[in-house]
Scaffold this motif. Structure first.
Motif, PDB file in Angstrom:
ATOM      1  N   ILE A  15      16.579 -10.291  17.295  1.00 25.85           N
ATOM      2  CA  ILE A  15      17.714  -9.351  17.322  1.00 25.85           C
ATOM      3  C   ILE A  15      17.548  -8.368  16.174  1.00 25.85           C
ATOM      4  N   LEU A  16      17.263  -8.908  15.093  1.00 26.83           N
ATOM      5  CA  LEU A  16      17.194  -7.835  13.804  1.00 26.83           C
ATOM      6  C   LEU A  16      15.954  -7.036  14.128  1.00 26.83           C
ATOM      7  N   TYR A  17      14.810  -7.617  14.581  1.00 26.90           N
ATOM      8  CA  TYR A  17      13.704  -6.566  14.966  1.00 26.90           C
ATOM      9  C   TYR A  17      14.310  -5.764  15.681  1.00 26.90           C
ATOM     10  N   GLN A  18      14.777  -5.899  16.706  1.00 27.98           N
ATOM     11  CA  GLN A  18      15.265  -4.738  17.868  1.00 27.98           C
ATOM     12  C   GLN A  18      16.202  -3.737  17.433  1.00 27.98           C
ATOM     13  N   ILE A  19      17.250  -4.408  16.494  1.00 28.83           N
ATOM     14  CA  ILE A  19      18.203  -3.352  16.037  1.00 28.83           C
ATOM     15  C   ILE A  19      17.552  -2.272  15.093  1.00 28.83           C
ATOM     16  N   ASP A  20      16.457  -3.122  14.397  1.00 30.39           N
ATOM     17  CA  ASP A  20      15.743  -2.182  13.314  1.00 30.39           C
ATOM     18  C   ASP A  20      14.932  -1.060  13.974  1.00 30.39           C
ATOM     19  N   PHE A  21      14.092  -1.653  15.241  1.00 32.77           N
ATOM     20  CA  PHE A  21      13.493  -0.581  15.952  1.00 32.77           C
ATOM     21  C   PHE A  21      14.212   0.483  16.443  1.00 32.77           C
ATOM     22  N   TYR A  22      15.676   0.331  16.982  1.00 27.44           N
ATOM     23  CA  TYR A  22      16.431   1.138  17.523  1.00 27.44           C
ATOM     24  C   TYR A  22      16.876   1.997  16.398  1.00 27.44           C
ATOM     25  N   LYS A  23      16.920   1.660  15.132  1.00 29.70           N
ATOM     26  CA  LYS A  23      17.667   2.448  14.231  1.00 29.70           C
ATOM     27  C   LYS A  23      16.547   3.482  13.831  1.00 29.70           C
ATOM     28  N   LYS A  24      15.277   2.970  13.759  1.00 32.45           N
ATOM     29  CA  LYS A  24      14.145   3.845  13.286  1.00 32.45           C
ATOM     30  C   LYS A  24      13.983   4.650  14.258  1.00 32.45           C
ATOM     31  N   GLY A  25      14.081   4.665  15.493  1.00 37.87           N
ATOM     32  CA  GLY A  25      13.824   5.330  16.736  1.00 37.87           C
ATOM     33  C   GLY A  25      15.096   6.503  17.001  1.00 37.87           C
ATOM     34  N   ASN A  26      16.061   6.249  16.033  1.00 36.76           N
ATOM     35  CA  ASN A  26      17.437   6.902  16.329  1.00 36.76           C
ATOM     36  C   ASN A  26      17.921   6.787  17.777  1.00 36.76           C
ATOM     37  N   MET A  27      17.751   5.524  18.038  1.00 39.94           N
ATOM     38  CA  MET A  27      18.401   5.456  19.493  1.00 39.94           C
ATOM     39  C   MET A  27      19.806   4.577  19.329  1.00 39.94           C
ATOM     40  N   GLU A  28      20.476   4.779  20.417  1.00 41.17           N
ATOM     41  CA  GLU A  28      21.829   4.431  20.465  1.00 41.17           C
ATOM     42  C   GLU A  28      21.785   2.935  20.958  1.00 41.17           C
ATOM     43  N   TYR A  29      22.625   2.068  20.525  1.00 41.91           N
ATOM     44  CA  TYR A  29      22.544   0.653  20.699  1.00 41.91           C
ATOM     45  C   TYR A  29      23.888   0.044  20.270  1.00 41.91           C
ATOM     46  N   SER A  30      23.945  -0.929  20.976  1.00 38.72           N
ATOM     47  CA  SER A  30      25.380  -1.953  20.720  1.00 38.72           C
ATOM     48  C   SER A  30      24.876  -3.268  19.962  1.00 38.72           C
ATOM     49  N   ILE A  31      25.378  -3.626  19.063  1.00 36.93           N
ATOM     50  CA  ILE A  31      25.019  -4.875  18.324  1.00 36.93           C
ATOM     51  C   ILE A  31      25.215  -6.150  19.277  1.00 36.93           C
ATOM     52  N   GLU A  32      26.305  -5.955  19.799  1.00 35.18           N
ATOM     53  CA  GLU A  32      26.883  -6.836  21.135  1.00 35.18           C
ATOM     54  C   GLU A  32      25.794  -7.153  22.295  1.00 35.18           C
ATOM     55  N   ASP A  33      25.466  -5.718  22.630  1.00 32.40           N
ATOM     56  CA  ASP A  33      24.697  -5.781  23.602  1.00 32.40           C
ATOM     57  C   ASP A  33      23.087  -6.310  23.397  1.00 32.40           C
ATOM     58  N   VAL A  34      22.773  -6.249  22.133  1.00 33.82           N
ATOM     59  CA  VAL A  34      21.512  -6.689  21.697  1.00 33.82           C
ATOM     60  C   VAL A  34      21.366  -8.102  21.603  1.00 33.82           C
TER      61      VAL A  34
END
Length: 133
Positions: A15-34
Motif C-alpha cells: 500500500i505504501l509503495y503504491q501511494i508513493d508511486f501515485y504521488k511521484k506520478g502526480n496521480m490522484e488517489y484515495s488512501i482508502e481506495d488503495v
C-alpha cells in the motif's frame, strides 16, 4: 479472510509503495481506495500504520536518513523506502515489540529487496532502536 500480522505488514508495504508511486506520478488517489484494493477486510492495524506513516512521513525519512551510511533515502528503491518507513514507524510509534518490528522489516527486505540492501535495512533499524534506548 484472516491475515497474520506478517501478512498484514506485507500488505501495508505494498500500500505504501503504491501511494508513493501515485504521488511521484502526480496521480490522484484515495488512501482508502488503495487500502481496499489490497485488503479484502477492514483492518485497524493496517489503517493505523498506513495513516500514521503518511502523517509522519517527513519525520520518518529524516530519522532514516540520519542512520543511512553511504546511502541516500531518495536513491533507495521504492520498496526499500516503504519497508523502512513501515518498520521505523512501528518501532517508534506502536507497542509492537521492537525485535518483532526489526525482524519483520528484515523478512520483507529478504523477500522484496536486493540482497545487498538487506544488511543496510538491518543496520538502519538497529541504529534507530539503539538511539531510542
Amino acid at each position: 479472510m484472516k491475515y497474520t500480522r506478517s501478512e498484514l505488514r506485507e500488505k501495508i508495504m505494498i500500500i505504501l509503495y503504491q501511494i508513493d508511486f501515485y504521488k511521484k506520478g502526480n496521480m490522484e488517489y484515495s488512501i482508502e481506495d488503495v487500502i481496499k484494493e489490497n485488503l479484502d477486510i477492514e483492518n485497524e492495524f493496517v489503517k493505523n500504520i498506513v495513516y500514521g506513516v503518511i502523517e509522519k512521513e517527513s519525520e520518518l525519512i529524516n530519522i532514516i536518513e540520519s542512520h543511512l551510511k553511504d546511502w541516500s533515502f531518495k536513491r533507495l528503491g521504492s520498496t526499500d523506502q516503504a519497508i523502512l518507513k513501515l518498520s521505523t514507524y512501528e518501532l517508534l510509534y506502536t507497542d509492537t515489540p521492537k525485535v518483532v518490528s526489526i525482524n519483520e522489516g528484515i523478512e520483507l527486505a529478504k523477500k522484496y529487496s536486493d540482497e545487498k540492501v538487506v544488511p543496510m535495512i538491518n543496520a538502519v533499524l538497529d541504529g534507530i532502536l539503539n538511539e531510542e534506548k
